[in-house]
Design a protein around this motif. Structure first.
Motif, short mmCIF file in Angstrom:
data_model
loop_
_atom_site.label_atom_id
_atom_site.label_comp_id
_atom_site.label_asym_id
_atom_site.label_seq_id
_atom_site.Cartn_x
_atom_site.Cartn_y
_atom_site.Cartn_z
N LEU A 1 0.83 -1.20 0.00
CA LEU A 1 0.00 0.00 0.00
C LEU A 1 0.87 1.26 0.00
O LEU A 1 0.63 2.23 -0.72
N TRP A 2 1.92 1.20 0.79
CA TRP A 2 2.79 2.35 0.94
C TRP A 2 3.50 2.67 -0.39
O TRP A 2 3.58 3.81 -0.81
N PHE A 3 3.96 1.60 -1.08
CA PHE A 3 4.60 1.78 -2.39
C PHE A 3 3.62 2.37 -3.39
O PHE A 3 3.94 3.26 -4.17
N MET A 4 2.39 1.84 -3.36
CA MET A 4 1.37 2.30 -4.28
C MET A 4 1.15 3.81 -4.09
O MET A 4 1.04 4.56 -5.06
N MET A 5 1.13 4.22 -2.85
CA MET A 5 0.90 5.63 -2.56
C MET A 5 2.01 6.52 -3.09
O MET A 5 1.78 7.65 -3.49
N ASN A 6 3.24 5.99 -3.05
CA ASN A 6 4.37 6.77 -3.52
C ASN A 6 4.37 7.00 -5.03
O ASN A 6 4.87 7.98 -5.52
N ARG A 7 3.80 6.05 -5.76
CA ARG A 7 3.91 6.08 -7.20
C ARG A 7 2.80 6.84 -7.90
O ARG A 7 3.05 7.60 -8.82
N PHE A 8 1.58 6.58 -7.46
CA PHE A 8 0.44 7.17 -8.18
C PHE A 8 -0.25 8.22 -7.32
O PHE A 8 -0.23 8.14 -6.10
N THR B 1 -3.43 9.90 -8.78
CA THR B 1 -4.86 9.78 -9.07
C THR B 1 -5.11 8.56 -9.94
O THR B 1 -4.27 8.16 -10.73
N VAL B 2 -6.28 7.99 -9.79
CA VAL B 2 -6.72 6.87 -10.62
C VAL B 2 -8.08 7.23 -11.19
O VAL B 2 -9.05 7.39 -10.44
N ALA B 3 -8.16 7.35 -12.51
CA ALA B 3 -9.43 7.65 -13.19
C ALA B 3 -10.17 8.79 -12.51
O ALA B 3 -11.37 8.72 -12.26
N GLY B 4 -9.45 9.80 -12.18
CA GLY B 4 -10.10 10.98 -11.61
C GLY B 4 -10.35 10.91 -10.11
O GLY B 4 -10.86 11.86 -9.52
N PHE B 5 -10.02 9.77 -9.51
CA PHE B 5 -10.17 9.67 -8.06
C PHE B 5 -8.82 9.95 -7.41
O PHE B 5 -7.81 9.35 -7.80
N ALA B 6 -8.81 10.80 -6.42
CA ALA B 6 -7.57 11.03 -5.69
C ALA B 6 -7.25 9.81 -4.85
O ALA B 6 -8.16 9.06 -4.48
N LEU B 7 -5.99 9.63 -4.58
CA LEU B 7 -5.59 8.40 -3.88
C LEU B 7 -6.32 8.18 -2.55
O LEU B 7 -6.78 7.07 -2.29
N PRO B 8 -6.44 9.19 -1.71
CA PRO B 8 -7.15 8.96 -0.44
C PRO B 8 -8.59 8.48 -0.67
O PRO B 8 -9.11 7.68 0.10
N GLU B 9 -9.19 8.95 -1.77
CA GLU B 9 -10.56 8.53 -2.08
C GLU B 9 -10.58 7.06 -2.51
O GLU B 9 -11.47 6.29 -2.12
N VAL B 10 -9.59 6.69 -3.30
CA VAL B 10 -9.46 5.29 -3.69
C VAL B 10 -9.27 4.42 -2.46
O VAL B 10 -9.87 3.36 -2.32
N LEU B 11 -8.45 4.93 -1.56
CA LEU B 11 -8.14 4.16 -0.34
C LEU B 11 -9.39 3.87 0.48
O LEU B 11 -9.54 2.78 1.03
#
Lengths: 258, 324
Positions: A40-47, A49-59
């Motif tokens: 999860l931590w690595f994922m956060m470092n790399r991306f 936004t996903v399809a218009g969703f900010a990472l915290p929202e995806v989380l």
């Protein structure tokens, strides 16, 4: 419920008979949770936004799916090993007891080490809730609770269907994992990113999106209609086809051995 | 009261042949074979009866028991037990029956037997005082006092079977199904189990249905026998009736001192040693009393014994007769 606790105490006492094994399993589960958190931590470092969703929202979406799945898995673990329960004759014995069968199957296997995943999911949720930047008004808290509870029920239904298929065949069960484990894995991202067709399927056939995607839109303020808030409740309708399928399977039960 | 009428049950079994190539082929197309496990099985058992249900492996004994327990749903036919249809009113039905599968345990493997019993009490919602009393009786009759605190996995087979029987009676069922209860037991345990079952049937009036391959079980316990083969009930009657039917031969063993006697019509020599003869008799031609009198006239008899065929031989003869 009281009887469930009695079963629970039998399971605790049984697993205490093997202290070393119990300790090792719990440790193993902890390690698994730990690596998942690393990922999860690595994922956060790399991306970002996903399809218009900010990472915290995806989380938020991901942790809801993971929590729901873990609750379902902890409670309904026995359906996962249902082929074993059938083949060793345990299910025959359950049918000779004057209690509900689903209850007995649920009570038959309890895997405490599975709690590890639950802890991981809860930790992630604890991180995502403040990080998402959502203002947690009572209606949003209610939405989140509905998402998790209804999600757990839907996953539970998927486990039930998985078990019911065992009545007909013990082959080809793997495809169900696309929906159970797959649902968990794909649930990392809001289901809309997989395209319109997939979203339709996950809305009308297997209602995973009803407790993840739509209420998520409400949580992050993209949709303001109260309708989206209560969509998780609609996903509970999935209980009926799942239970119906189980009943049909039961009538087809063949038993094993002599 | 148990009433079965025209029960039929078929299983569809996928045929598998050995060999890798055929296994691959089976992935694409499978041959499905229909096995008629039971065809038109009907019988009635009155309350308090003790029935021996016999037949070779695969004859349909277990299938019948499973239908009577509500585990399997038959394709057609009726089964009414104490006014209920097992597979329709499963929970109400199983509250009144006890089942022991000799090859499978119903006790929780890793906890002491008494913990398993307590859980069974809660599953059946047995009232505490009634439970205490039943448990006390069973503990005494089955001699369980010393093993109640032992985990099931550490019990010997004989000890475990006694616990299994106790476990199936904790809710005081009025009907008991026993599927090979003495399988693998030593002589002492077998006799203990048999005595207990007999007593249960006599004193409590519990209806008992017993399937077994051990003919001594049948001889010791049951008055009535049901013989099943290839999914059909072939015979229904008492052990003596069956014996008369199966064969009329008797075996005469004579020990004598002096000259070996000559045999007359109806007597066949099966075995002969110095001072001892085993003779097979056909009582229609030569009754045992007459045979003994004839032999006594020719030599000095030291000892003599007459026996019919054993239950074991009788059943083997029956299986042969029906080609099952």
């Amino acid at each position: 419920m009281k009887l469930y606790l009695k079963y629970l105490s039998i399971h605790v006492r049984s697993s205490m008979q093997y202290k070393v094994s119990f300790a090792l399993l719990t440790l193993g589960q902890f390690m698994v949770s730990f690596t998942a958190l690393l990922g999860l931590w690595f994922m956060m470092n790399r991306f970002h936004t996903v399809a218009g969703f900010a990472l915290p929202e995806v989380l938020i979406g991901f942790s809801v799916v993971l929590t729901a799945f873990s609750i379902a898995e902890t409670v309904a673990r026995a359906f996962d090993v249902f082929p074993v329960i059938i083949s060793n004759g345990e299910f025959d014995r359950m049918m000779m007891r004057p209690r509900g069968l689903i209850f007995q199957v649920l009570a038959a296997k309890m895997e405490f080490s599975r709690m590890g995943r639950l802890v991981q999911a809860a930790a992630m949720l604890a991180y995502a809730i403040p990080a998402s930047g959502i203002v947690w008004t009572p209606d949003k808290i209610l939405t989140l609770v509905l998402m998790i509870v209804c999600g757990a029920v839907v996953f539970g239904c998927l486990f039930l269907i998985y078990a019911a298929i065992t009545f007909f065949t013990i082959e080809g069960l793997e495809f169900m994992n696309v929906l159970t484990d797959g649902g968990r894995e794909f649930g990392r991202y809001p289901f809309a990113i997989y395209g319109r067709e997939v979203l339709k399927f996950l809305t009308y056939v297997v209602p995973l999106a009803l407790f993840q995607y739509y209420p998520l839109l409400y949580l992050i303020g993209r949709e303001t209609g109260k309708f989206y808030m209560f969509l998780p409740l609609v996903s509970l309708l999935f209980v009926f086809p799942a239970y119906g399928f189980w009943r049909i399977g039961l009538r087809n039960y063949k038993s094993t051995g002599s | 009261m148990i009433e079965l009428q025209g029960i039929c049950k078929t299983f569809r079994v996928a045929k598998r042949k050995s060999g890798f190539r055929r296994a691959v082929k089976a992935l694409v197309s499978r041959e499905i074979e229909t096995v008629h496990a039971l065809s038109d099985v009907s019988f009635t058992v009155k309350d308090g009866e003790m029935i021996g249900y016999i037949g070779p492996n695969g004859a349909g004994k277990s299938t019948t028991i499973k239908i009577m327990c509500g585990i399997l749903t038959p394709d057609s036919g009726n089964c009414v037990i104490d006014g209920r249809t097992p597979w329709k009113e499963r929970t109400a039905h199983v509250r009144h029956i006890g089942v022991v599968f000799g090859q499978r345990s119903q006790l929780w493997w890793d906890v002491p037997v008494c913990d398993s019993f307590d859980l069974i009490r809660d599953i059946y919602r047995v009232e505490e005082t009634a439970y205490r009393q039943t448990l006390e009786e069973l503990t005494e009759l089955l001699n369980l006092a010393e093993i109640l605190k032992t985990p099931t996995r550490s019990l010997s087979l004989g000890q475990r079977m006694r616990c299994e029987i106790a476990a199936s009676l904790l809710h005081r069922p009025n009907m008991l199904f026993l599927d090979e209860p003495t399988i693998g037991l030593d002589a002492v345990s077998k006799i203990a189990v048999r005595q207990f079952i007999k007593r249960l049937n006599k004193e409590q009036g519990t209806t008992v249905i017993l399937t077994t391959h051990d003919m001594q079980d049948i001889e010791a316990l049951t008055e009535r026998i049901l013989l099943i083969g290839k999914g059909r009930i072939l015979l229904d009657g008492s052990l003596d009736e069956l014996r008369r039917r199966a064969s009329v031969q008797k075996t005469l063993v004579v020990e004598y001192s002096g000259a070996p006697p000559a045999l007359s019509a109806g007597m066949t020599l099966a075995e002969s040693r110095e001072g001892r003869m085993v003779i097979t008799l056909n009582p229609a031609v030569c009754p045992a009393s007459e045979a003994i009198a004839r032999i006594a006239a020719q030599t000095d008899i030291v000892d003599v014994s007459v026996s019919g065929i054993s239950a074991e031989e009788m059943v083997a003869a029956l299986y042969q007769e029906y080609e099952i």
